[in-house]
Design a protein around this motif. Sequence first.
Motif, PDB file in Angstrom:
ATOM      1  N   ARG A  70      12.755  74.858  32.980  1.00  0.00           N
ATOM      2  CA  ARG A  70      12.915  73.741  32.082  1.00  0.00           C
ATOM      3  C   ARG A  70      13.036  72.674  32.553  1.00  0.00           C
ATOM      4  O   ARG A  70      12.547  71.393  32.149  1.00  0.00           O
ATOM      5  CB  ARG A  70      14.232  74.274  31.031  1.00  0.00           C
ATOM      6  N   ARG A 116       9.110  65.655  25.639  1.00  0.00           N
ATOM      7  CA  ARG A 116       8.101  65.651  26.703  1.00  0.00           C
ATOM      8  C   ARG A 116       7.214  64.438  26.457  1.00  0.00           C
ATOM      9  O   ARG A 116       6.917  63.966  25.566  1.00  0.00           O
ATOM     10  CB  ARG A 116       7.233  66.820  26.446  1.00  0.00           C
ATOM     11  N   LYS A 117       6.644  63.872  27.629  1.00  0.00           N
ATOM     12  CA  LYS A 117       5.629  62.687  27.662  1.00  0.00           C
ATOM     13  C   LYS A 117       4.555  63.424  28.477  1.00  0.00           C
ATOM     14  O   LYS A 117       4.725  63.767  29.565  1.00  0.00           O
ATOM     15  CB  LYS A 117       6.241  61.499  28.484  1.00  0.00           C
ATOM     16  N   VAL A 118       3.335  63.493  27.918  1.00  0.00           N
ATOM     17  CA  VAL A 118       2.383  63.967  28.164  1.00  0.00           C
ATOM     18  C   VAL A 118       1.360  62.993  28.590  1.00  0.00           C
ATOM     19  O   VAL A 118       0.944  62.173  27.670  1.00  0.00           O
ATOM     20  CB  VAL A 118       1.725  65.093  27.158  1.00  0.00           C
ATOM     21  N   TRP A 125       4.000  61.143  23.373  1.00  0.00           N
ATOM     22  CA  TRP A 125       5.447  61.762  22.902  1.00  0.00           C
ATOM     23  C   TRP A 125       5.636  63.000  22.212  1.00  0.00           C
ATOM     24  O   TRP A 125       5.007  62.778  21.124  1.00  0.00           O
ATOM     25  CB  TRP A 125       6.324  60.548  22.686  1.00  0.00           C
ATOM     26  N   GLU A 126       6.213  63.668  22.892  1.00  0.00           N
ATOM     27  CA  GLU A 126       6.626  64.911  21.664  1.00  0.00           C
ATOM     28  C   GLU A 126       8.132  65.252  21.636  1.00  0.00           C
ATOM     29  O   GLU A 126       8.890  64.743  22.464  1.00  0.00           O
ATOM     30  CB  GLU A 126       5.691  66.415  22.708  1.00  0.00           C
ATOM     31  N   ARG A 141       9.405  62.875  34.361  1.00  0.00           N
ATOM     32  CA  ARG A 141       8.256  62.521  34.413  1.00  0.00           C
ATOM     33  C   ARG A 141       7.616  62.407  35.659  1.00  0.00           C
ATOM     34  O   ARG A 141       8.203  61.689  36.473  1.00  0.00           O
ATOM     35  CB  ARG A 141       7.778  61.541  33.394  1.00  0.00           C
ATOM     36  N   GLU A 153       7.722  74.723  23.734  1.00  0.00           N
ATOM     37  CA  GLU A 153       6.730  73.751  23.887  1.00  0.00           C
ATOM     38  C   GLU A 153       5.694  73.671  22.693  1.00  0.00           C
ATOM     39  O   GLU A 153       5.365  72.622  22.027  1.00  0.00           O
ATOM     40  CB  GLU A 153       5.869  73.995  25.326  1.00  0.00           C
ATOM     41  N   ARG A 164       9.801  71.287  34.003  1.00  0.00           N
ATOM     42  CA  ARG A 164       8.984  70.867  33.226  1.00  0.00           C
ATOM     43  C   ARG A 164       9.321  69.913  32.286  1.00  0.00           C
ATOM     44  O   ARG A 164       8.401  69.158  31.758  1.00  0.00           O
ATOM     45  CB  ARG A 164       8.510  72.188  32.177  1.00  0.00           C
ATOM     46  N   ALA A 165      10.586  69.672  31.980  1.00  0.00           N
ATOM     47  CA  ALA A 165      10.972  68.613  30.856  1.00  0.00           C
ATOM     48  C   ALA A 165      12.050  67.462  31.520  1.00  0.00           C
ATOM     49  O   ALA A 165      12.128  66.574  30.720  1.00  0.00           O
ATOM     50  CB  ALA A 165      11.818  69.474  29.885  1.00  0.00           C
ATOM     51  N   SER A 193      14.717  63.083  27.341  1.00  0.00           N
ATOM     52  CA  SER A 193      14.107  64.243  27.201  1.00  0.00           C
ATOM     53  C   SER A 193      15.418  65.239  26.673  1.00  0.00           C
ATOM     54  O   SER A 193      16.479  64.980  27.035  1.00  0.00           O
ATOM     55  CB  SER A 193      13.648  64.933  28.622  1.00  0.00           C
TER      56      SER A 193
END
Length: 799
Positions: free
Chosen positions: A634, A234-236, A245-246, A641, A201, A637-638, A286
């Motif tokens: 994973r 990831r979308k936070v 967006w990451e 969303r 992350e 978390r990933a 993702s």
Amino acid sequence: MTSEQYASPAREAFVQVMSRTGLSVEAREEPEILRRVARALEPGARDISDEAFRSILCVVRRKKRISRLIDLTRRSGRIWVTRDEIEEAVSTLTDPDADDAALERALAPVAEARLRAYASTPRKAFDAIQADLLDTGRVLSPGQVDLLLLAVAVAFGLPDGDPFLETVRREETQRQKAAHAIERTAQERRQSEEQRLAEWEASLVSFKDVPRLLRCSHKEALRWIAENRLPVARKVSESGGRERWEFDPAELIALRDKLSEWRDQGSPVAGSPRVQPDMGRKVANSVIARVAALDRYAAHFRTARSLNRRITLVTGPTNSGKSYTALNALAQAESGLALAPLRLLAHEFREALASRGVEASLATGEERIVVPGSRHLAATVEMCPFHNPVDVAVIDEAQMLFDTDRGAAWTAAIMGAPARHLYVLGAPDCIPMVRRIAELCGDPLDEITLERKSPLHPSGHPVRLADLVAGDALIAFSRREVLDLRAALMQHGRRVAVVYGALSPEVRRAEAQRFNSGGADILVATDAIGMGLNLSIKRVIFAALKKFDGSQTRDLRVQEVKQIGGRAGRYGKHEVGEVAVLAGAGSPAFLRRQLEAGAELPDDLRPYVQPDADIIKAVAAEIGSDSLYGVLARIHRAVLRKDDPNYRLADMEQAFAIASALEGVEGLDLVTRWSYAMCPVDDRDNGIKRLIGWAADHAAGRRVHPPGTGHLVPGERAGREELERAEKRHKRLVAWRWLALRFPDFYPEREEAEETTRKLNDWIETVLRQHSHTRTASSRERRGPPKDGGRKKITMPRR
């Protein structure tokens, strides 16, 4: 009476009888004797007969010996000796002044007989006693293990130096060391996987870095993300409703070679359609979802997607003929599936097909029946086969889509059942969810709405317990309340059958048959009657209008009242069904409102999804880890969303807990550990700890023996504690048999397990048929008031 009220008459009677008989008592016995004398005195009397006094003295001294012997066994570490054994031993004593040695001598033959009654061999008896202790959360220390071994050896008459003692000592020592090592290793690996996830992350970059890493324009990067070509790691969610967006830089760099191909596809010839990404390729939103694809779950079921499927949704209230309609179509098909929510209902589907001239095989989590040449299968929903096309499939109880624990199995079955024509059956509130799933699958949907075959009327008046009649079903929402109501009814001569979730399907079916055949007048049940039982109920009476759902106590929902209340009125037998509430349990007006209300639409219509073994393997390969805990972390978390528009991740708390504990078990591959994580265990019964022990034996190449019945007292002497213990043992056998179907080399004793299951079912059914409550009453007297203290006492007026 208070002590002040009875002290004078009781003391006077006590002095008189002591004077006449010349008996002597110890000072510490006197308060208890006085209390009992006070209770035995007739109103206004100040004397008691010699016989009554001697009886009181005998009871007090018997209680004293029992307490003394309990103290002796507990202080010596023999915690497996039960109160029943101690009471039986004390009852053999005739000497009023028996000392500790005499108490021990009286106990010895009783305790030895009990040890022999546990099992046919010393080893099985030893294991069964340990299992009994685990029921109550007690684990033997090394010293207590030695004491138990010696007791078993004496009971079975083993000679000095018998290898049994040393063998078991060595195995127990090794097992304890292994358990500590497993816990320590699991903790270390969890920390390692969490660190790995944290590092990943921390390595993610924001969108502004994507053009630089890919060597493309800002506009191209946006387009490729929209086309699901670039993996958004990831979308936070941020304040103000924005989203950050990451991206994984390593994943982006690895895609540079594809840019020229994407640019060509992005510039179509005028008039030609734009080339869309192949849904079979690993593309998603993702880095892990690219593999797991849970955000486009329907594409995971390739066989179903390759068929020209048609879905028919059949909805209606209970007793409207939904199953009858679909099973007729299934029986006429060349091949097909019948998927049920319970093993019991899978058996009923198989029998329904047989009655229509179609022989079907059976597949449930713990049971297989293979009919050679059959092209039909009755199964539980979780056992849906996804790769062999059939003509017709039936999936029942589609409202289970909303269940947080099992809803994902219905999503998978409806999306993945490889049937050219799929019948989905359920209550009306499942309609929008099934429509959503059909849309996600691209399957055409027909809808059929059926009406109830017999009218259902809410009663305007509450029903007293004394006014229940044959054909009534009384509904409570906990095992304890069911048994309390059963006791209250049976004390007044009523014949009662019971159904609740902890009972095995076989026992539930036997109890239902006893009620349907007239062997029992009244059925007392939980909402377990809502699915999978054919019941001839005339009237449903709710003993409560609230239930605890695992997090809160709430009013019964509309569908709950309709599903349960709708069991009243059996077409062809009871032409009108009635729904009522027990006096003191709530308002009849509430029931009327719920029965007349329209279907409640849930706030969230996204179907639940969860990974399967293929997805687990693919994600593990993607992240380069063989840790099931790491893979699930994973995915959690990933992959999806929280605001994914189409799906939501199912509650995988127990699978996570098992995966976490399995981290310390060496020698099991990833898919095997995933199978263990899916095993149905009850963690309230130390289920996960027991499962890890089985997994450790499996990994070490040792056979895993099935759980036994434990010590089963005669049915007429069994109380609630013994009944609950047998129910727990049955659940353990369900888990063991579930694993035996998947790992037969390590769980080979299936016939023994099935015989033990039958023995437990027969014993439980025998207990439920008992008409005596002496044991229950005496147990309650000696154990004192219930711990909750706040539960109302259920009483029934005399008829």
